[in-house]
Design a protein around this motif. Structure first.
Motif, PDB file in Angstrom:
ATOM      1  N   ARG A   1      49.334  28.491  50.674  1.00 17.45           N
ATOM      2  CA  ARG A   1      47.913  28.868  50.750  1.00 17.45           C
ATOM      3  C   ARG A   1      47.073  28.041  49.777  1.00 17.45           C
ATOM      4  O   ARG A   1      45.931  27.673  50.084  1.00 17.45           O
ATOM      5  CB  ARG A   1      47.750  30.359  50.472  1.00 17.45           C
ATOM      6  N   GLU A   2      47.637  27.725  48.605  1.00 19.87           N
ATOM      7  CA  GLU A   2      46.900  26.893  47.663  1.00 19.87           C
ATOM      8  C   GLU A   2      46.702  25.483  48.243  1.00 19.87           C
ATOM      9  O   GLU A   2      45.638  24.889  48.108  1.00 19.87           O
ATOM     10  CB  GLU A   2      47.636  26.823  46.325  1.00 19.87           C
TER      11      GLU A   2
ATOM     12  N   ARG B   1      52.282  31.667  48.595  1.00 17.96           N
ATOM     13  CA  ARG B   1      51.165  31.397  47.683  1.00 17.96           C
ATOM     14  C   ARG B   1      50.956  29.900  47.511  1.00 17.96           C
ATOM     15  O   ARG B   1      49.824  29.401  47.501  1.00 17.96           O
ATOM     16  CB  ARG B   1      51.442  32.027  46.310  1.00 17.96           C
ATOM     17  N   PHE B   2      52.050  29.181  47.379  1.00 17.72           N
ATOM     18  CA  PHE B   2      51.973  27.729  47.234  1.00 17.72           C
ATOM     19  C   PHE B   2      51.322  27.090  48.463  1.00 17.72           C
ATOM     20  O   PHE B   2      50.435  26.246  48.341  1.00 17.72           O
ATOM     21  CB  PHE B   2      53.374  27.166  47.016  1.00 17.72           C
TER      22      PHE B   2
ATOM     23  N   THR C   1      60.882  37.945  47.273  1.00 22.36           N
ATOM     24  CA  THR C   1      59.924  37.417  46.295  1.00 22.36           C
ATOM     25  C   THR C   1      59.777  35.908  46.461  1.00 22.36           C
ATOM     26  O   THR C   1      58.702  35.350  46.280  1.00 22.36           O
ATOM     27  CB  THR C   1      60.390  37.743  44.864  1.00 22.36           C
TER      28      THR C   1
ATOM     29  N   CYS D   1      50.183  27.377  41.417  1.00 20.68           N
ATOM     30  CA  CYS D   1      51.391  28.100  41.797  1.00 20.68           C
ATOM     31  C   CYS D   1      52.606  27.200  41.610  1.00 20.68           C
ATOM     32  O   CYS D   1      52.826  26.271  42.392  1.00 20.68           O
ATOM     33  CB  CYS D   1      51.298  28.574  43.245  1.00 20.68           C
TER      34      CYS D   1
ATOM     35  N   THR E   1      57.298  35.180  49.051  1.00 18.85           N
ATOM     36  CA  THR E   1      55.950  35.450  48.537  1.00 18.85           C
ATOM     37  C   THR E   1      55.426  34.278  47.715  1.00 18.85           C
ATOM     38  O   THR E   1      54.278  33.846  47.881  1.00 18.85           O
ATOM     39  CB  THR E   1      55.954  36.726  47.673  1.00 18.85           C
ATOM     40  N   PHE E   2      56.272  33.726  46.839  1.00 15.35           N
ATOM     41  CA  PHE E   2      55.854  32.597  46.013  1.00 15.35           C
ATOM     42  C   PHE E   2      55.592  31.353  46.864  1.00 15.35           C
ATOM     43  O   PHE E   2      54.611  30.633  46.647  1.00 15.35           O
ATOM     44  CB  PHE E   2      56.919  32.289  44.951  1.00 15.35           C
TER      45      PHE E   2
END
Length: 227
Positions: free
Chosen positions: A219-220, A216-217, A209, A183, A212-213
């Protein structure tokens, strides 16, 4: 067991503190988090101090240089260990320069993030940082200080995935054998605005947005920490 994340690069202006703030805020929703500000400019500490209502459950520890490498090595260890005794996650924001304290912080970490923007100077600094981390890691393993190599990931910040610059940076990192976060973090006004307001986009624009990005980062990162 406490997990430690160090954000490492000698290059300023690549988003170290912004990444630390967002990573810390989201992880604090699921556990206890401490920041360690190891940057002489103290940007992380200052941001938390200016907007304490935005980071109510996060303690911020500040490392101050002693003026000697041996002293700094002992001091950063003490600060990180102190934070580790109290919190589930410790996030270290290193200074924009190569220092023994930064390398020691990295050696104590479960994950080392190297932020980079799609810029040739940033790319060279990231490659240099990775090579030096590899050398330090090998030396510490040989000396018995570490028992396994560092887990290092480059993260491309302010990324426009449609540009040639992004493609060149990504290919160069791959060619050097540097693992990257899947990500990347695009350029979003909402993220810059949140930084200006001493907060994170999860609070200022939670449905955007950008949020959201960033989620994701984070969570990674969580996935890597959980192994």
């Amino acid at each position: 067991m406490t997990k430690i994340v160090t954000i490492f690069t000698p290059k300023g202006g690549v988003g170290k503190t912004t990444i630390a703030l967002h990573l810390g805020w989201m992880l604090s929703q699921r556990g206890s988090v401490a920041f360690v500000d190891a940057d002489e400019r103290a940007m992380l500490k200052d941001t938390v101090a200016r907007g304490p209502e935005n980071f109510p459950d996060i303690n911020c520890f500040h490392f101050e240089t002693t003026g000697s490498e041996d002293g700094d090595e002992a001091a950063i260890r003490e600060v990180i260990e102190d934070a580790s005794h109290k919190k589930d996650i410790v996030i270290v924001d290193c200074g924009g320069y190569m220092s023994m304290a930064s390398f020691v912080a990295a050696s104590l970490s479960d994950l080392v993030l190297i932020p980079i923007t799609p810029d040739m100077k940033d790319l060279q600094q990231a490659l240099d940082s990775y090579q030096k981390l590899e050398l330090v890691s090998k030396r510490m393993i040989d000396d018995g200080v570490m028992d396994k190599p560092l887990t290092v990931r480059a993260v491309i910040n302010n990324a426009n995935t449609q540009t040639n610059a992004f493609a060149i940076v990504r290919a160069s990192l791959q060619g050097a054998g540097i693992e990257m976060m899947e990500c990347s973090i695009p350029t979003y006004t909402a993220i810059r605005d949140a930084s200006f307001e001493n907060t994170v986009v999860f609070k200022s624009r939670p449905t955007s947005t950008a949020a959201t990005f960033m989620a994701r980062f984070v969570r990674e990162c969580e996935g890597i920490l959980k192994g």
